[in-house]
Design an enzyme around this catalytic site. Sequence first.
Site, PDB file in Angstrom:
ATOM      1  N   SER A 255      46.868  39.226  41.234  1.00 60.13           N
ATOM      2  CA  SER A 255      45.879  38.660  42.150  1.00 60.13           C
ATOM      3  C   SER A 255      45.593  37.223  41.741  1.00 60.13           C
ATOM      4  O   SER A 255      45.337  36.932  40.575  1.00 60.13           O
ATOM      5  CB  SER A 255      44.593  39.492  42.076  1.00 60.13           C
ATOM      6  OG  SER A 255      43.575  38.898  42.836  1.00 60.13           O
TER       7      SER A 255
ATOM      8  N   CYS B   6      33.874  42.182  38.370  1.00 59.97           N
ATOM      9  CA  CYS B   6      34.400  41.672  37.117  1.00 59.97           C
ATOM     10  C   CYS B   6      33.390  40.775  36.414  1.00 59.97           C
ATOM     11  O   CYS B   6      32.655  40.024  37.019  1.00 59.97           O
ATOM     12  CB  CYS B   6      35.740  40.964  37.328  1.00 59.97           C
ATOM     13  SG  CYS B   6      35.658  39.300  37.958  1.00 59.97           S
TER      14      CYS B   6
ATOM     15  N   CYS C 284      37.368  32.046  32.602  1.00 53.29           N
ATOM     16  CA  CYS C 284      38.256  31.528  33.654  1.00 53.29           C
ATOM     17  C   CYS C 284      37.914  30.070  33.927  1.00 53.29           C
ATOM     18  O   CYS C 284      36.757  29.687  33.890  1.00 53.29           O
ATOM     19  CB  CYS C 284      38.072  32.358  34.930  1.00 53.29           C
ATOM     20  SG  CYS C 284      39.241  31.916  36.229  1.00 53.29           S
TER      21      CYS C 284
HETATM   22  N1  SAH Z   1      41.356  35.303  39.269  1.00 51.37           N
HETATM   23  C1  SAH Z   1      42.019  36.200  40.116  1.00 51.37           C
HETATM   24  C2  SAH Z   1      41.955  37.646  39.649  1.00 51.37           C
HETATM   25  C3  SAH Z   1      40.660  38.077  39.051  1.00 51.37           C
HETATM   26  S1  SAH Z   1      39.267  38.134  40.116  1.00 51.37           S
HETATM   27  C4  SAH Z   1      41.502  36.088  41.528  1.00 51.37           C
HETATM   28  O1  SAH Z   1      40.505  35.400  41.754  1.00 51.37           O
HETATM   29  O2  SAH Z   1      42.141  36.645  42.421  1.00 51.37           O
HETATM   30  C5  SAH Z   1      39.615  39.633  40.978  1.00 51.37           C
HETATM   31  C6  SAH Z   1      38.852  39.816  42.255  1.00 51.37           C
HETATM   32  O3  SAH Z   1      37.453  40.050  41.991  1.00 51.37           O
HETATM   33  C7  SAH Z   1      38.928  38.598  43.176  1.00 51.37           C
HETATM   34  O4  SAH Z   1      39.415  38.951  44.451  1.00 51.37           O
HETATM   35  C8  SAH Z   1      37.504  38.155  43.213  1.00 51.37           C
HETATM   36  O5  SAH Z   1      37.227  37.533  44.405  1.00 51.37           O
HETATM   37  C9  SAH Z   1      36.705  39.429  43.000  1.00 51.37           C
HETATM   38  N2  SAH Z   1      35.301  39.180  42.640  1.00 51.37           N
HETATM   39  C10 SAH Z   1      34.809  38.265  41.786  1.00 51.37           C
HETATM   40  N3  SAH Z   1      33.450  38.290  41.768  1.00 51.37           N
HETATM   41  C11 SAH Z   1      33.082  39.260  42.637  1.00 51.37           C
HETATM   42  C12 SAH Z   1      31.829  39.787  43.065  1.00 51.37           C
HETATM   43  N4  SAH Z   1      30.666  39.315  42.597  1.00 51.37           N
HETATM   44  N5  SAH Z   1      31.839  40.781  43.977  1.00 51.37           N
HETATM   45  C13 SAH Z   1      33.007  41.282  44.445  1.00 51.37           C
HETATM   46  N6  SAH Z   1      34.223  40.855  44.079  1.00 51.37           N
HETATM   47  C14 SAH Z   1      34.267  39.833  43.182  1.00 51.37           C
HETATM   48 FE1  SF4 Z   2      38.429  33.091  38.038  1.00 49.25          FE
HETATM   49 FE2  SF4 Z   2      39.118  34.952  39.874  1.00 49.25          FE
HETATM   50 FE3  SF4 Z   2      36.558  34.730  38.982  1.00 49.25          FE
HETATM   51 FE4  SF4 Z   2      37.582  32.838  40.547  1.00 49.25          FE
HETATM   52  S1  SF4 Z   2      37.259  35.014  41.104  1.00 49.25           S
HETATM   53  S2  SF4 Z   2      36.388  32.493  38.664  1.00 49.25           S
HETATM   54  S3  SF4 Z   2      39.680  32.766  39.859  1.00 49.25           S
HETATM   55  S4  SF4 Z   2      38.320  35.320  37.787  1.00 49.25           S
END
Ligand code: SAH
Ligand code: SF4
Length: 358
Positions: A203, A345, A121
């Site tokens: 999202s 993720c 990303c």
């Molecule tokens: N890029 C898009 C979709 C993918 S991320 C976005 O940011 O919305 C999907 C979700 O996973 C987002 O809401 C993000 O905040 C969450 N996420 C990422 N890292 C995380 C973590 N360490 N703990 C909990 N949620 C997390």
């Molecule tokens: Fe990308 Fe979503 Fe992760 Fe932010 S939370 S780095 S936008 S995948």
Amino acid sequence: MDKKSILDYTKGELASMVKPSFRAKQIWGWIYHQYAQSFEVMANLPKAMRESLAQEYTLMPLKIARKECSTDGTIKYLFELGDGKTIETVWLKMKEESIDEEGNIEQEARFTVCVSTQVGCKVGCSFCLTAKGGFTRDLTAGEIVAQVLAVKMDNGLAAHRRLNIVYMGMGEPLDNLDNLARAITIFKDEEGLSISGKRQTVSTSGLSSKIDKLGQMDLGVHIAISLHAVDDELRSELIPMNKAYNIASIIEAVKRFPIDTRKRVMFEYLVIKNKNDDLVSAKKLVKLLHGIKAKVNLIYFNPYEGSDYGRPTRADMVAFQEYLVNHGVLCTIRDSKGLDISAACGQLKEKELSKEGV
Ligand code: SAH
Ligand code: SF4
């Protein structure tokens, strides 16, 4: 040159690629209803057509590289793409099957698939493991579609069984808008997987201009905004892109987005210990969402090795939720499905890389 996957094409496009065009419908049925794994098995197509299709196209552009099953029914997949890159997809069981006294199925189990849209990303959020690996490339529409097809097949889910899709895996969906829109269209096809726009949620970390573009495409999908902070200073620390697309611009874009009158826009709020878990933030959030048909989903920050932030306490989560609800804002706490596996993720991919010593 590498062959393209047939999953990249809409049914309309397929109809202009094969002659006579009614063959497109047959091929489509083989792929999305019969889960054909090769062109060879498409028995009602002439042999010469099967051979030329196999020469020009592939079917599945990915394969399962690793799979982790949670005790709650969540399955996390690591898929390997044609070029050896890997992405994650999560299969979530949202509702259990219920059976009445006579042994008939009252309600079938409900499933959601969380799909990736990019390898890595570009957005670079400070709390996100996917961001740590940087950006490699966009996924093709076929690679997005294949994730859903592959998990349906792997779980033996009949073609007619509907499921929900959330674009919440790796990557920023709106940064790959053309392929995303193409995949949404392929999913929606009523002679294919038949997953309506209502069942698909995109999202986004908040690329306001692309939220507008998605709205103009009128695909009927839902959006979820990864808000995470109520003031621009903290949001820019968490999501660097906020400097270009600040909170006000996102709220304006949301107000312009075509929303089904019965539905609400989801705001995801990642709760991080001592950063945004206080009631002053909750109060600001209520103010910010004033006038929007919103639903807030509180997410526990999920720590990983080397992460800079901490997981909030349950008491703080509940207090935050209660404040919102008491002030008229619908709010849920996301139950952390698959907590016993690598839940957030990017975490399964990370595991695979460290296993390989990369
Ligand atoms: N890029 C898009 C979709 C993918 S991320 C976005 O940011 O919305 C999907 C979700 O996973 C987002 O809401 C993000 O905040 C969450 N996420 C990422 N890292 C995380 C973590 N360490 N703990 C909990 N949620 C997390
Ligand atoms: Fe990308 Fe979503 Fe992760 Fe932010 S939370 S780095 S936008 S995948």
